[in-house]
Design an enzyme around this catalytic site. Structure first.
Site, PDB file in Angstrom:
ATOM      1  N   GLU A   1       0.810  -1.217   0.000  1.00 54.89           N
ATOM      2  CA  GLU A   1       0.000   0.000   0.000  1.00 54.89           C
ATOM      3  C   GLU A   1       0.840   1.263   0.000  1.00 54.89           C
ATOM      4  O   GLU A   1       0.313   2.353  -0.148  1.00 54.89           O
ATOM      5  CB  GLU A   1      -0.933  -0.008   1.193  1.00 54.89           C
ATOM      6  CG  GLU A   1      -0.224  -0.512   2.370  1.00 54.89           C
ATOM      7  CD  GLU A   1      -1.120  -0.608   3.590  1.00 54.89           C
ATOM      8  OE1 GLU A   1      -0.582  -1.038   4.587  1.00 54.89           O
ATOM      9  OE2 GLU A   1      -2.288  -0.237   3.528  1.00 54.89           O
TER      10      GLU A   1
ATOM     11  N   ASN B   1      -0.993  -7.367  -4.553  1.00 56.18           N
ATOM     12  CA  ASN B   1      -1.683  -6.421  -5.424  1.00 56.18           C
ATOM     13  C   ASN B   1      -0.728  -5.391  -6.027  1.00 56.18           C
ATOM     14  O   ASN B   1       0.294  -5.073  -5.445  1.00 56.18           O
ATOM     15  CB  ASN B   1      -2.798  -5.704  -4.655  1.00 56.18           C
ATOM     16  CG  ASN B   1      -2.282  -5.090  -3.375  1.00 56.18           C
ATOM     17  OD1 ASN B   1      -1.906  -5.800  -2.455  1.00 56.18           O
ATOM     18  ND2 ASN B   1      -2.225  -3.782  -3.314  1.00 56.18           N
TER      19      ASN B   1
ATOM     20  N   ASP C   1      -7.975  -5.202  -4.576  1.00 54.57           N
ATOM     21  CA  ASP C   1      -7.017  -5.585  -3.552  1.00 54.57           C
ATOM     22  C   ASP C   1      -7.069  -7.083  -3.257  1.00 54.57           C
ATOM     23  O   ASP C   1      -6.994  -7.505  -2.115  1.00 54.57           O
ATOM     24  CB  ASP C   1      -7.257  -4.764  -2.260  1.00 54.57           C
ATOM     25  CG  ASP C   1      -6.113  -4.911  -1.262  1.00 54.57           C
ATOM     26  OD1 ASP C   1      -5.020  -5.334  -1.679  1.00 54.57           O
ATOM     27  OD2 ASP C   1      -6.322  -4.635  -0.072  1.00 54.57           O
TER      28      ASP C   1
END
Lengths: 598, 280
Positions: A196, A280, A322
């Site tokens: 992230e 991801n 995700d």
């Protein structure tokens, strides 16, 4: 292992357990994995089956299991993974700050040594989804592991003395490690977390003796940095070959491309390939990275000596949900359509279970194992999902009722495979999500905008979890046991057809491998997100051990005392966890519980 | 390692070790202390030398309330509310966008937005995100911000240089959000799309020859490009919120002066309802 680990188990069991520490040859995972008195690899064996031939605990007597002993780990965040047992020592690692304990199983469970790594505290705020750790590795009298702040550390297994340290990442760039990694021959292979924050994922091999970096293979970028073998994907050229690590991205987006590697690894010594998968793609907004975003969301097969990739298969091209593809790949020899296949079975966050030929990556079976609506199926010819375009998320738009949710049909909690029944035992989640219009988030000097994810129960009776038995040769569920909370703990299967797993509300359970019938349960101190393991003690009794200590993404509301007033917090976890009563079901606190008969 | 850094490390360690419970004496101290959760190294907003916009505004408001400003330094990054504000190491965060619902926010005291910024000598005359020149110019932008999203929707990606959103102001202050403007000045990117006060700071305080063009909210993204900026207190801390609001009202002119001094490109105050999602 391609040959049944059972066979090797019989051979290895003849070796005395006390061989450990006496400089005996074969003091490495490849030699020790077949000895079911010990548990020397994170997933029991290189095939990651979490299957043991120990047979003293049976469906008939498991009801007599009692706590033999337990020990607090001294930390309160989530405890994933499993302890190791090597010889007569149990090795335990806590959540951050990752305290390692060596416990003497022969001498009243005394702590032989304890090691507290010096860590860079700035890893704490950048760690995603709780400060978990997934376990230790053993080889040649050494314990190897990684820390949250991305160090790799080798300890003397006898004394706890630090042998070497290496830096595998920089927490100030959002890089952390929660994975256990894997030792193959003279290398310790480990990945990186932090998708992230736009971390560029990689796997890196360290020399077990010197701590020197031997190779590093990235998940995105130019071919030479991806380490693609000349015959990469030769058997399935339609999966993609050269040039796609940059070519399926726009501009320089691959540099922040994610594809982190925080899951479980497995290894086939005959093929000399190790398996893992990537998470991801980086940058949340799919519009800013049009293209497949290779090789995020990919199952990889690499040569552990060189890091070169033989094949790679991307499960979720151009991810918009995700569906972090890092879950374990279990290696099992299966008979499919009358043909014996060296298979790899992977239960992905995206809700599909993939059965592949692990020698070349050919896709054999791909079926949903939970409620899935983002894609109708996987086209076996192209290997690509057949998407429902109305479920593809877009920044600034509301997309309702996407199944599964971002936590996936299954998160990191590893499944088990029993060669006895031929079935996989899979802890699953039953949740969907609304991907909502934007919300103000904030970072230093710039308000920014992120997507809101609201998580909700999937179809059915409102239960958020289910342990299922899965036939990977046909892609069909055989039985299922519903759980109120997501099934976030790993699974252990034994030769006697007992299957163990723990629940987030703190029940440690045994069910029958053939029917799922509940045989025994025991409530432990805190919710279970760890993986059960079994070993034979110096007293020749069979023991079963599991970490207690709720946490992880779904458990973070409890392990970090997040207030219930923001349902979107922790990427949408808080709302559903409180609604589902997790705070009323358990409290935080790490411990190891060890059970035996009598 | 400097003494400063060491002290900060120790402070961080102290937070980690004793975050849950602080002595009740701290509660009493709040009466006299204006306890700011400050970012140690994030100009133009805040730094330990007290040179930033928020440092100056904190002084103005604390003086009005007859309080002494104290700081708890912690990067304004992920986890700051939970680990610092909610752990009661401090009571006030400055420069909070209204709608940031991890905190209770005050009435806003200014409004600004994202801007395009480029060297004057480039004579680019950019006016909107739909300017065709943006298809070829090298654009620097922080990833995941509204302009980044809007560029993506226009298919502008190959010529975009992404800058990290998160940075560690303790140890890697050089990665701060102003880096992209420095790169504009150095010529390594042609145009930056950046939060207004950052561009304004370079133009005003550093006298850099920059053209600053506010970006209007493009209708297509549904994303706001301008935000009301407020102070934030712990959720439910109504008393503190009200004290701050009355002081902000009394000191309106002095705050305007600080903002002007830093070249913050101000926008007219928005209607109350605009972008106000309110507390849930």
């Amino acid at each position: 292992m391609r040959t049944k680990s059972l066979v090797i188990g019989v051979i290895a069991a003849v070796l005395p357990v006390a061989a450990y520490g006496q400089g005996a040859t074969g003091d490495d995972p490849a030699s020790l994995q077949g000895d079911d008195a010990q548990w020397v690899l994170p997933a029991k064996n290189y095939s990651a089956t979490r299957f043991s031939t120990l047979s003293k605990i049976t469906p008939d007597n498991v009801k007599n299991l009692k706590v033999a002993w337990s020990m607090s780990t001294g930390t309160n965040q989530g405890h994933e993974g499993a302890p190791l047992v090597v010889g007569s020592t149990m090795y335990i690692v806590s959540s951050y700050p990752n305290i390692v304990y060596a416990v003497d199983l022969a001498k009243d469970f005394a702590i032989k040594w304890k090691y507290l790594p010096k860590q860079d505290a700035k890893a704490v705020p950048v760690a995603c989804c709780d400060l978990v750790h997934r376990g230790l590795n053993y080889t040649h009298g050494k314990i190897l592991f990684s820390t949250l702040d991305a160090q790799v550390i080798a300890l003397d297994a006898n004394t706890g003395k630090e042998l070497w340290k290496a830096k595998n990442g920089d927490p100030s760039k959002g890089e952390t490690i929660t994975a256990a990694g894997l030792i193959v021959k003279d290398k310790y292979i480990v990945g990186i977390s932090g998708g992230e924050f736009g971390v560029r994922g990689h796997v890196t091999a360290y020399d077990i003796n010197s701590g020197k970096q031997v190779w590093r293979a990235y998940s995105t970028g130019p071919d030479e940095e991806l380490k693609l073998a000349p015959d990469f994907n030769a058997a399935n050229p339609h999966y993609g070959q050269k040039g796609q690590g940059t070519g399926t991205w726009q501009g320089d987006a691959w540099k922040r491309g994610g594809g982190t590697t925080w899951g479980w690894y497995s290894y086939d010594p005959q093929l000399n390939l190790f398996y893992y998968s990537t998470g991801n793609p980086g940058t949340w907004n799919p519009d800013q990275r049009l293209g497949d975003n290779k090789w995020s969301m990919t199952i990889w097969a690499r040569d552990p000596d060189t890091g070169m990739a033989k094949w790679g298969y991307q499960m979720t091209p151009h991810d918009a949900w995700d569906y972090d593809g890092v879950n374990e790949s279990i290696l099992a020899d299966l008979t499919i359509g009358g043909k014996k296949v060296p298979a790899l079975v992977h239960f992905d966050r995206n809700g599909f279970a993939y059965t592949m030929d692990r020698s070349n990556g050919t896709l054999l079976v791909a079926e949903p194992f939970v409620a899935v609506n983002w894609a109708k199926s996987i086209d076996k010819k192209t290997g690509r999902p057949v998407e429902d375009s109305s479920k593809r998320t877009k920044q600034g738009q509301v997309t309702k009722d996407i199944c599964p949710n971002a936590m996936g049909g299954k998160d990191q909690q590893p499944a088990a495979f029993s060669p006895n029944t031929g079935l996989f035992y899979v802890p699953t989640n039953n949740m969907c999500m609304d991907y909502e219009a934007t919300e103000v988030k904030y970072t230093a000097g710039a308000p920014y905008v992120g997507a809101n994810v609201l998580m909700k129960p999937g179809p059915g009776d409102g239960s958020l979890g289910e342990l299922i038995a899965w036939d990977a040769t046909t892609g069909k569920k055989v039985w299922g046991v519903k759980e109120k909370q997501p099934a976030w703990g790993g699974v252990l299967a034994t030769k006697t057809d007992v299957v163990f797993y723990g629940t987030m509300d703190g029940w440690f359970k045994a069910v029958h491998a053939k029917t799922g019938k509940l045989l025994w349960k025991h409530k432990v101190g805190s919710g279970i997100i760890g993986s059960p393991m079994t070993f034979q003690g110096p007293d020749k009794k069979q023991y079963v051990a599991v970490y207690s200590g709720v946490g992880g993404w779904f458990g973070v509301a409890v392990s970090q005392d997040l207030p219930p007033n923001d349902p979107y917090a922790a990427l949408g976890e808080v709302g559903i966890a409180y609604k589902n009563g997790l705070d009323k079901a358990t409290t935080k606190g790490g411990a190891v519980y060890v059970f035996s008969l009598e | 390692m400097t003494k400063h850094t060491l002290a900060r490390l120790l402070a961080i360690a102290a937070v980690l070790l004793c975050a849950p419970g602080r002595a009740p004496a701290d509660e009493a101290k709040q009466v006299k202390e204006f306890r700011v959760c400050g970012d140690p190294n994030n100009m133009p907003f805040s730094n330990e030398k007290l040179e930033g916009i928020e440092n100056k505004i904190a002084d103005v408001i604390a003086k009005d309330l007859g309080e002494t400003v104290t700081y708890f330094w912690w990067p304004h990054q992920r986890g700051v509310v939970k680990r610092v504000l909610n752990a009661k190491h401090c009571d006030i965060m400055l420069g909070i966008p209204k709608g940031y619902d991890l905190v209770t926010w005050t009435r806003p005291y200014y409004r600004t937005g994202y801007v395009m910024v480029y060297r004057k000598d480039r004579k680019l005359k950019l006016r909107s995100l739909d300017d065709p020149a943006l298809k070829t110019l090298k654009i620097g932008v922080q990833v995941n911000t509204p302009p980044h999203d809007a560029l993506g929707r226009r298919g502008i990606a190959d010529n975009v240089v992404g800058y990290q959103l998160m940075f560690d102001s303790n140890f890697h202050a050089e990665d701060y959000p102003g880096k992209v403007v420095e790169d504009v000045l150095a010529g390594s990117v042609d145009v930056a799309m950046v939060w207004g006060p950052i561009a304004g700071y370079f133009a005003k305080k550093k006298g850099a020859p920059l053209e600053i063009v506010p970006i209007d909210d493009p209708a297509d993204t549904g994303l706001p490009f301008a935000f009301d900026i407020a102070m934030g207190v712990r959720k439910g801390d109504k008393q503190r919120k009200e004290q701050l609001e009355s002081a902000l009202a009394r000191r309106h002119d002095e705050i305007e002066h600080v903002l002007a001094d830093f070249g913050v490109p101000l926008l007219p105050a928005a209607e109350e309802k605009a972008h106000d999602k309110g507390a849930r």
